[in-house]
Design a protein around this motif. Structure first.
Motif, PDB file in Angstrom:
ATOM      1  N   GLU A  33     -28.943  20.072   1.220  1.00 45.20           N
ATOM      2  CA  GLU A  33     -30.275  20.441   0.723  1.00 45.20           C
ATOM      3  C   GLU A  33     -30.540  21.938   0.813  1.00 45.20           C
ATOM      4  OE1 GLU A  33     -31.938  18.666  -1.220  1.00 45.20           O
ATOM      5  OE2 GLU A  33     -30.889  16.810  -0.818  1.00 45.20           O
ATOM      6  N   LEU A  34     -29.936  22.615   1.770  1.00 44.12           N
ATOM      7  CA  LEU A  34     -30.058  24.073   1.820  1.00 44.12           C
ATOM      8  C   LEU A  34     -29.357  24.689   0.619  1.00 44.12           C
ATOM      9  CD1 LEU A  34     -30.934  26.679   3.179  1.00 44.12           C
ATOM     10  CD2 LEU A  34     -28.821  26.581   4.545  1.00 44.12           C
ATOM     11  N   GLY A  35     -28.160  24.224   0.327  1.00 45.64           N
ATOM     12  CA  GLY A  35     -27.424  24.726  -0.843  1.00 45.64           C
ATOM     13  C   GLY A  35     -28.171  24.466  -2.142  1.00 45.64           C
ATOM     14  N   ASP A  36     -28.745  23.277  -2.261  1.00 44.92           N
ATOM     15  CA  ASP A  36     -29.502  22.948  -3.469  1.00 44.92           C
ATOM     16  C   ASP A  36     -30.754  23.817  -3.592  1.00 44.92           C
ATOM     17  OD1 ASP A  36     -27.592  21.049  -4.031  1.00 44.92           O
ATOM     18  OD2 ASP A  36     -28.897  19.321  -3.731  1.00 44.92           O
ATOM     19  N   ALA A  37     -31.442  24.074  -2.464  1.00 42.85           N
ATOM     20  CA  ALA A  37     -32.650  24.906  -2.493  1.00 42.85           C
ATOM     21  C   ALA A  37     -32.308  26.340  -2.896  1.00 42.85           C
ATOM     22  CB  ALA A  37     -33.341  24.876  -1.131  1.00 42.85           C
ATOM     23  N   LEU A  38     -31.198  26.851  -2.387  1.00 43.39           N
ATOM     24  CA  LEU A  38     -30.760  28.198  -2.776  1.00 43.39           C
ATOM     25  C   LEU A  38     -30.426  28.242  -4.270  1.00 43.39           C
ATOM     26  CD1 LEU A  38     -28.511  28.984   0.316  1.00 43.39           C
ATOM     27  CD2 LEU A  38     -30.742  29.992  -0.189  1.00 43.39           C
ATOM     28  N   TRP A  43     -31.736  29.544 -10.057  1.00 35.95           N
ATOM     29  CA  TRP A  43     -32.054  29.124 -11.426  1.00 35.95           C
ATOM     30  C   TRP A  43     -33.448  29.567 -11.851  1.00 35.95           C
ATOM     31  CZ3 TRP A  43     -28.764  28.560 -14.949  1.00 35.95           C
ATOM     32  CH2 TRP A  43     -27.519  27.997 -14.700  1.00 35.95           C
ATOM     33  N   VAL A  44     -34.415  29.488 -10.948  1.00 30.97           N
ATOM     34  CA  VAL A  44     -35.761  29.963 -11.297  1.00 30.97           C
ATOM     35  C   VAL A  44     -35.703  31.449 -11.641  1.00 30.97           C
ATOM     36  CG1 VAL A  44     -38.049  30.492 -10.348  1.00 30.97           C
ATOM     37  CG2 VAL A  44     -37.093  28.204 -10.079  1.00 30.97           C
ATOM     38  N   GLU A  45     -34.979  32.226 -10.834  1.00 26.82           N
ATOM     39  CA  GLU A  45     -34.878  33.658 -11.095  1.00 26.82           C
ATOM     40  C   GLU A  45     -34.160  33.944 -12.412  1.00 26.82           C
ATOM     41  OE1 GLU A  45     -33.162  35.114  -7.451  1.00 26.82           O
ATOM     42  OE2 GLU A  45     -35.122  35.135  -6.449  1.00 26.82           O
ATOM     43  N   ALA A  46     -33.159  33.144 -12.746  1.00 28.83           N
ATOM     44  CA  ALA A  46     -32.412  33.357 -13.995  1.00 28.83           C
ATOM     45  C   ALA A  46     -33.232  32.970 -15.219  1.00 28.83           C
ATOM     46  CB  ALA A  46     -31.107  32.545 -13.965  1.00 28.83           C
ATOM     47  N   LEU A  47     -33.944  31.855 -15.136  1.00 27.93           N
ATOM     48  CA  LEU A  47     -34.696  31.346 -16.278  1.00 27.93           C
ATOM     49  C   LEU A  47     -36.069  31.978 -16.431  1.00 27.93           C
ATOM     50  CD1 LEU A  47     -33.958  27.547 -15.819  1.00 27.93           C
ATOM     51  CD2 LEU A  47     -33.190  28.937 -17.731  1.00 27.93           C
ATOM     52  N   TYR A  48     -36.727  32.195 -15.304  1.00 30.11           N
ATOM     53  CA  TYR A  48     -38.121  32.641 -15.307  1.00 30.11           C
ATOM     54  C   TYR A  48     -38.297  33.825 -14.352  1.00 30.11           C
ATOM     55  CZ  TYR A  48     -38.579  28.110 -17.544  1.00 30.11           C
ATOM     56  OH  TYR A  48     -38.422  27.040 -18.389  1.00 30.11           O
ATOM     57  N   PRO A  49     -37.799  34.998 -14.718  1.00 33.24           N
ATOM     58  CA  PRO A  49     -37.853  36.152 -13.806  1.00 33.24           C
ATOM     59  C   PRO A  49     -39.267  36.572 -13.418  1.00 33.24           C
ATOM     60  CG  PRO A  49     -37.061  36.811 -15.985  1.00 33.24           C
ATOM     61  CD  PRO A  49     -37.143  35.315 -15.987  1.00 33.24           C
ATOM     62  N   ALA A  54     -46.032  30.687  -6.331  1.00 34.36           N
ATOM     63  CA  ALA A  54     -46.026  29.243  -6.061  1.00 34.36           C
ATOM     64  C   ALA A  54     -44.769  28.577  -6.613  1.00 34.36           C
ATOM     65  CB  ALA A  54     -47.276  28.588  -6.643  1.00 34.36           C
ATOM     66  N   VAL A  55     -44.274  29.063  -7.741  1.00 33.80           N
ATOM     67  CA  VAL A  55     -43.045  28.496  -8.322  1.00 33.80           C
ATOM     68  C   VAL A  55     -41.853  28.802  -7.411  1.00 33.80           C
ATOM     69  CG1 VAL A  55     -41.472  28.562 -10.302  1.00 33.80           C
ATOM     70  CG2 VAL A  55     -43.948  28.563 -10.668  1.00 33.80           C
ATOM     71  N   HIS A  56     -41.798  30.022  -6.912  1.00 28.24           N
ATOM     72  CA  HIS A  56     -40.706  30.380  -6.000  1.00 28.24           C
ATOM     73  C   HIS A  56     -40.782  29.576  -4.701  1.00 28.24           C
ATOM     74  CE1 HIS A  56     -38.637  33.687  -8.045  1.00 28.24           C
ATOM     75  NE2 HIS A  56     -39.802  33.863  -8.654  1.00 28.24           N
ATOM     76  N   LEU A  57     -41.977  29.363  -4.200  1.00 24.05           N
ATOM     77  CA  LEU A  57     -42.129  28.532  -3.004  1.00 24.05           C
ATOM     78  C   LEU A  57     -41.698  27.095  -3.295  1.00 24.05           C
ATOM     79  CD1 LEU A  57     -45.578  29.902  -1.824  1.00 24.05           C
ATOM     80  CD2 LEU A  57     -43.417  30.156  -0.585  1.00 24.05           C
ATOM     81  N   ALA A  58     -42.140  26.572  -4.418  1.00 20.03           N
ATOM     82  CA  ALA A  58     -41.803  25.189  -4.782  1.00 20.03           C
ATOM     83  C   ALA A  58     -40.303  25.008  -4.998  1.00 20.03           C
ATOM     84  CB  ALA A  58     -42.573  24.767  -6.025  1.00 20.03           C
ATOM     85  N   ALA A  59     -39.661  26.027  -5.526  1.00 16.57           N
ATOM     86  CA  ALA A  59     -38.209  25.938  -5.734  1.00 16.57           C
ATOM     87  C   ALA A  59     -37.494  25.703  -4.407  1.00 16.57           C
ATOM     88  CB  ALA A  59     -37.680  27.207  -6.395  1.00 16.57           C
ATOM     89  N   ARG A  60     -37.968  26.366  -3.373  1.00 15.88           N
ATOM     90  CA  ARG A  60     -37.286  26.299  -2.091  1.00 15.88           C
ATOM     91  C   ARG A  60     -37.621  25.031  -1.304  1.00 15.88           C
ATOM     92  NH1 ARG A  60     -34.667  30.954  -1.630  1.00 15.88           N
ATOM     93  NH2 ARG A  60     -33.605  31.184   0.347  1.00 15.88           N
ATOM     94  N   CYS A  61     -38.717  24.347  -1.663  1.00 14.45           N
ATOM     95  CA  CYS A  61     -39.110  23.162  -0.877  1.00 14.45           C
ATOM     96  C   CYS A  61     -39.151  21.884  -1.709  1.00 14.45           C
ATOM     97  CB  CYS A  61     -40.465  23.396  -0.208  1.00 14.45           C
ATOM     98  SG  CYS A  61     -41.870  23.498  -1.333  1.00 14.45           S
ATOM     99  N   GLN A  62     -38.615  21.929  -2.915  1.00 13.39           N
ATOM    100  CA  GLN A  62     -38.739  20.777  -3.818  1.00 13.39           C
ATOM    101  C   GLN A  62     -38.151  19.503  -3.227  1.00 13.39           C
ATOM    102  OE1 GLN A  62     -40.659  21.003  -6.399  1.00 13.39           O
ATOM    103  NE2 GLN A  62     -40.387  18.897  -6.993  1.00 13.39           N
ATOM    104  N   HIS A  63     -37.046  19.617  -2.512  1.00 12.62           N
ATOM    105  CA  HIS A  63     -36.420  18.441  -1.898  1.00 12.62           C
ATOM    106  C   HIS A  63     -36.346  18.603  -0.384  1.00 12.62           C
ATOM    107  CE1 HIS A  63     -34.281  17.046  -5.828  1.00 12.62           C
ATOM    108  NE2 HIS A  63     -35.561  16.746  -5.798  1.00 12.62           N
ATOM    109  N   ALA A 134     -35.051  23.934 -13.330  1.00 13.73           N
ATOM    110  CA  ALA A 134     -34.142  24.313 -12.247  1.00 13.73           C
ATOM    111  C   ALA A 134     -33.496  23.076 -11.625  1.00 13.73           C
ATOM    112  CB  ALA A 134     -34.891  25.126 -11.191  1.00 13.73           C
ATOM    113  N   LEU A 135     -34.273  22.018 -11.411  1.00 17.27           N
ATOM    114  CA  LEU A 135     -33.721  20.776 -10.861  1.00 17.27           C
ATOM    115  C   LEU A 135     -32.616  20.213 -11.752  1.00 17.27           C
ATOM    116  CD1 LEU A 135     -36.957  18.953  -9.646  1.00 17.27           C
ATOM    117  CD2 LEU A 135     -34.998  19.542  -8.208  1.00 17.27           C
ATOM    118  N   CYS A 136     -32.875  20.176 -13.042  1.00 14.59           N
ATOM    119  CA  CYS A 136     -31.884  19.646 -13.986  1.00 14.59           C
ATOM    120  C   CYS A 136     -30.617  20.492 -13.981  1.00 14.59           C
ATOM    121  CB  CYS A 136     -32.474  19.565 -15.388  1.00 14.59           C
ATOM    122  SG  CYS A 136     -33.761  18.307 -15.568  1.00 14.59           S
ATOM    123  N   LEU A 137     -30.768  21.802 -13.925  1.00 18.81           N
ATOM    124  CA  LEU A 137     -29.604  22.685 -13.921  1.00 18.81           C
ATOM    125  C   LEU A 137     -28.822  22.585 -12.610  1.00 18.81           C
ATOM    126  CD1 LEU A 137     -31.178  25.590 -15.909  1.00 18.81           C
ATOM    127  CD2 LEU A 137     -29.128  24.320 -16.569  1.00 18.81           C
TER     128      LEU A 137
END
Length: 193
Positions: A33-38, A43-49, A54-63, A134-137
């Protein structure tokens, strides 16, 4: 001030990573889960710079702490799977809320992160869509090929079709650029047909 240099943001990320580092499942030398969160952050940074804090926070805690509710504790049918996913989303939202409160975030930011965790407004809320992309990717990049051979092609194609429908056009473009095996790419193309 850039939110990434804010002490609350740094503390939240540190706390999320600390919790996810307790995942007993190790993949490529680190807790899964650490690897997936990283990877989610990448992916968020690549797709949505220009994504919001809140999106960056959610990316790190989604799972966040996903292993604490194992799939095996639910019936092995579609209803069991859906209940498991629903319970996971609630747990992720609760755990992320506790961390965000502890480091000093207000109810507004916490509410946005919770909405993303709970996937409220998928396809209509751009923040939720960013995390879904990001989850799908992450799935396609890190997990998808493991299912080839383990499951029949029809089941894999069905999963790919559902995954593809969840993704935005930009995420679909990125997915087609992933270094997939010939077989994996063939199944993706079959799912698109």
């Amino acid at each position: 001030m850039d939110f990434k240099s804010d002490s609350r943001f740094k503390e939240a990320i540190k706390s999320f990573d600390s919790l996810n580092s307790k995942d007993p499942s190790i993949v490529e030398g680190q807790p899964k889960e650490l690897g997936d969160a990283l990877a989610m952050t990448r992916w968020v940074e690549a797709l949505y710079p220009n994504a919001k804090e809140a999106v960056h926070l959610a990316a790190r805690c989604q799972h966040l702490c996903r292993w604490q509710i194992p799939r095996s504790s639910y019936p092995k049918n579609r209803m069991g799977y859906l209940k498991w996913r629903s319970d996971l989303k609630e747990m992720h939202a609760e755990k992320s809320t506790a961390v965000l409160r502890q480091v000093g975030y207000d109810d507004e930011v916490i509410g946005v992160v919770r909405a993303i965790n709970l996937k409220r407004g998928l396809k209509s809320n751009p923040d939720v869509q960013a995390i879904e992309d990001a989850l799908c990717l992450v799935f396609l990049e890190l997990q998808y090929e493991k299912y080839i051979g383990a499951w029949g092609d029809d089941k894999v194609v069905s999963i790919l079709k559902k995954t593809w429908l969840k993704m935005s056009p930009i995420a679909r473009e990125m997915a087609l650029e992933l270094p997939l095996s010939r077989k994996a790419l063939d199944l993706v193309q079959k799912a698109q047909a």
